[in-house]
Design a protein around this motif. Sequence first.
Motif, PDB file in Angstrom:
ATOM      1  N   THR A 144      -1.239  -0.274  -3.784  1.00 25.61           N
ATOM      2  CA  THR A 144      -1.599  -0.279  -5.205  1.00 25.61           C
ATOM      3  C   THR A 144      -2.952   0.366  -5.435  1.00 25.61           C
ATOM      4  O   THR A 144      -3.118   1.214  -6.327  1.00 25.61           O
ATOM      5  N   ALA A 145      -3.942  -0.001  -4.626  1.00 25.54           N
ATOM      6  CA  ALA A 145      -5.291   0.554  -4.791  1.00 25.54           C
ATOM      7  C   ALA A 145      -5.304   2.057  -4.519  1.00 25.54           C
ATOM      8  O   ALA A 145      -5.933   2.830  -5.260  1.00 25.54           O
ATOM      9  N   LEU A 146      -4.595   2.496  -3.476  1.00 26.39           N
ATOM     10  CA  LEU A 146      -4.544   3.920  -3.160  1.00 26.39           C
ATOM     11  C   LEU A 146      -3.869   4.716  -4.269  1.00 26.39           C
ATOM     12  O   LEU A 146      -4.332   5.796  -4.653  1.00 26.39           O
ATOM     13  N   GLU A 147      -2.778   4.166  -4.805  1.00 27.33           N
ATOM     14  CA  GLU A 147      -2.051   4.899  -5.845  1.00 27.33           C
ATOM     15  C   GLU A 147      -2.830   4.938  -7.163  1.00 27.33           C
ATOM     16  O   GLU A 147      -2.658   5.864  -7.953  1.00 27.33           O
ATOM     17  N   LEU A 148      -3.681   3.961  -7.383  1.00 27.53           N
ATOM     18  CA  LEU A 148      -4.514   3.989  -8.585  1.00 27.53           C
ATOM     19  C   LEU A 148      -5.640   5.006  -8.447  1.00 27.53           C
ATOM     20  O   LEU A 148      -6.174   5.473  -9.451  1.00 27.53           O
ATOM     21  N   GLY A 149      -5.984   5.344  -7.193  1.00 25.47           N
ATOM     22  CA  GLY A 149      -6.983   6.400  -7.022  1.00 25.47           C
ATOM     23  C   GLY A 149      -8.147   6.114  -6.103  1.00 25.47           C
ATOM     24  O   GLY A 149      -9.108   6.889  -6.076  1.00 25.47           O
ATOM     25  N   CYS A 150      -8.110   5.018  -5.330  1.00 25.04           N
ATOM     26  CA  CYS A 150      -9.202   4.812  -4.383  1.00 25.04           C
ATOM     27  C   CYS A 150      -9.012   5.754  -3.196  1.00 25.04           C
ATOM     28  O   CYS A 150      -7.902   6.220  -2.933  1.00 25.04           O
ATOM     29  N   ASP A 151     -10.097   6.045  -2.493  1.00 20.49           N
ATOM     30  CA  ASP A 151     -10.050   7.014  -1.403  1.00 20.49           C
ATOM     31  C   ASP A 151      -9.860   6.374  -0.035  1.00 20.49           C
ATOM     32  O   ASP A 151      -9.377   7.026   0.894  1.00 20.49           O
ATOM     33  N   ASP A 152     -10.265   5.127   0.103  1.00 18.09           N
ATOM     34  CA  ASP A 152     -10.095   4.427   1.367  1.00 18.09           C
ATOM     35  C   ASP A 152     -10.120   2.935   1.095  1.00 18.09           C
ATOM     36  O   ASP A 152     -10.517   2.495   0.001  1.00 18.09           O
ATOM     37  N   TYR A 153      -9.701   2.148   2.095  1.00 16.41           N
ATOM     38  CA  TYR A 153      -9.536   0.700   1.897  1.00 16.41           C
ATOM     39  C   TYR A 153      -9.960  -0.014   3.178  1.00 16.41           C
ATOM     40  O   TYR A 153      -9.522   0.347   4.270  1.00 16.41           O
ATOM     41  N   LEU A 154     -10.812  -1.020   3.034  1.00 12.18           N
ATOM     42  CA  LEU A 154     -11.303  -1.791   4.169  1.00 12.18           C
ATOM     43  C   LEU A 154     -11.150  -3.272   3.840  1.00 12.18           C
ATOM     44  O   LEU A 154     -11.548  -3.713   2.761  1.00 12.18           O
ATOM     45  N   THR A 155     -10.555  -4.030   4.757  1.00  8.23           N
ATOM     46  CA  THR A 155     -10.334  -5.449   4.490  1.00  8.23           C
ATOM     47  C   THR A 155     -11.467  -6.304   5.052  1.00  8.23           C
ATOM     48  O   THR A 155     -12.059  -5.993   6.081  1.00  8.23           O
TER      49      THR A 155
ATOM     50  N   SER B  48      -6.993  19.290   4.118  1.00  9.13           N
ATOM     51  CA  SER B  48      -8.342  19.424   3.549  1.00  9.13           C
ATOM     52  C   SER B  48      -9.080  18.092   3.494  1.00  9.13           C
ATOM     53  O   SER B  48     -10.292  18.061   3.272  1.00  9.13           O
ATOM     54  N   THR B  49      -8.346  16.993   3.711  1.00  7.99           N
ATOM     55  CA  THR B  49      -8.983  15.675   3.722  1.00  7.99           C
ATOM     56  C   THR B  49      -8.493  14.882   4.931  1.00  7.99           C
ATOM     57  O   THR B  49      -7.801  13.876   4.784  1.00  7.99           O
ATOM     58  N   PRO B  50      -8.801  15.357   6.154  1.00  6.90           N
ATOM     59  CA  PRO B  50      -8.306  14.693   7.358  1.00  6.90           C
ATOM     60  C   PRO B  50      -8.738  13.237   7.428  1.00  6.90           C
ATOM     61  O   PRO B  50      -9.825  12.886   6.958  1.00  6.90           O
ATOM     62  N   GLU B  51      -7.864  12.416   7.966  1.00  9.54           N
ATOM     63  CA  GLU B  51      -8.060  10.973   8.138  1.00  9.54           C
ATOM     64  C   GLU B  51      -7.797  10.173   6.860  1.00  9.54           C
ATOM     65  O   GLU B  51      -7.624   8.962   6.910  1.00  9.54           O
ATOM     66  N   GLN B  52      -7.776  10.831   5.694  1.00  7.29           N
ATOM     67  CA  GLN B  52      -7.488  10.096   4.463  1.00  7.29           C
ATOM     68  C   GLN B  52      -5.988   9.845   4.362  1.00  7.29           C
ATOM     69  O   GLN B  52      -5.183  10.750   4.566  1.00  7.29           O
ATOM     70  N   VAL B  53      -5.635   8.612   4.032  1.00  8.00           N
ATOM     71  CA  VAL B  53      -4.229   8.248   3.901  1.00  8.00           C
ATOM     72  C   VAL B  53      -3.780   8.435   2.454  1.00  8.00           C
ATOM     73  O   VAL B  53      -4.446   7.967   1.527  1.00  8.00           O
ATOM     74  N   PHE B  54      -2.661   9.138   2.266  1.00  9.73           N
ATOM     75  CA  PHE B  54      -2.091   9.343   0.935  1.00  9.73           C
ATOM     76  C   PHE B  54      -0.742   8.637   0.853  1.00  9.73           C
ATOM     77  O   PHE B  54       0.082   8.769   1.759  1.00  9.73           O
ATOM     78  N   THR B  55      -0.531   7.906  -0.220  1.00  9.73           N
ATOM     79  CA  THR B  55       0.803   7.368  -0.458  1.00  9.73           C
ATOM     80  C   THR B  55       1.694   8.529  -0.918  1.00  9.73           C
ATOM     81  O   THR B  55       1.205   9.573  -1.354  1.00  9.73           O
ATOM     82  N   ARG B  56       2.992   8.331  -0.852  1.00 12.08           N
ATOM     83  CA  ARG B  56       3.914   9.375  -1.299  1.00 12.08           C
ATOM     84  C   ARG B  56       3.715   9.658  -2.790  1.00 12.08           C
ATOM     85  O   ARG B  56       3.776  10.808  -3.226  1.00 12.08           O
ATOM     86  N   ASN B  57       3.472   8.606  -3.563  1.00 10.07           N
ATOM     87  CA  ASN B  57       3.267   8.791  -5.001  1.00 10.07           C
ATOM     88  C   ASN B  57       1.998   9.588  -5.283  1.00 10.07           C
ATOM     89  O   ASN B  57       1.963  10.425  -6.185  1.00 10.07           O
TER      90      ASN B  57
END
Length: 224
Positions: free
Chosen positions: A91-102, A166-175
């Motif tokens: 949800t956070a990635l699809e809304l537009g955050c660039d990375d996520y840490l728990t 162009s953004t290695p290591e960044q995870v993108f959702t399919r959406n």
Amino acid sequence: MSTILVVEDDVDIRELERYALASNGYKVLEAENGKEAVSMLEQEDIDLVILDIMMPVMDGLSAIKAIRYTLQSSVPIIVVSAKGDESDIITALELGCDDYLTKPFSMNVLNSKIRAVLRRLSETNASSTVHHAGLLMDKEKHQCLLDGNEVELTATEFSLLYLLASTPEQVFTRNQMITKVKGSDYPVTDRSIDVQVATIRRKLGEYGQRIKTVWGIGYTYKES
């Protein structure tokens, strides 16, 4: 000196982040909730946002929406949250955050993520080309070379590979991949993205292994 906005309602965690970031040479601004963060982004020149999810007044997800869709800001956002379920991350990635840490998290890991995001942003702004050990992509020429040999890619395949490389290591959702390449209203399914990625991997041969599947989330590109 990069300016980082820390958005966290827990005073102790906010102080920990502030001290660690300042010790690494960043200018640090602080906000207690999403509403305060959005207001500060309207007034201050901020290079990156560290954002909690569970906050009073305005939570982190609402803040991401406001930053991306109301302010129309592309400022990098790293979410740091106790909510670590797969659905929360997606949800956070699809809304537009660039990375996520728990949480709980290591400040060394957070600093590493910050450096990676800022480096990617700097490299993206500096050039329209991507170059990773044998792979060369020129966005202006719409050209993809692999060890000097041209790889024939469709427009969509080129855009997807360029986004990932162009953004290695960044995870993108399919959406996210659909939205960034085709726009939010484009009628493409998740399955279509999987097919496109499979085709790109095949065309890249052994280099296709650099496109990694992040199970349950989407895809990322590894430089080696």
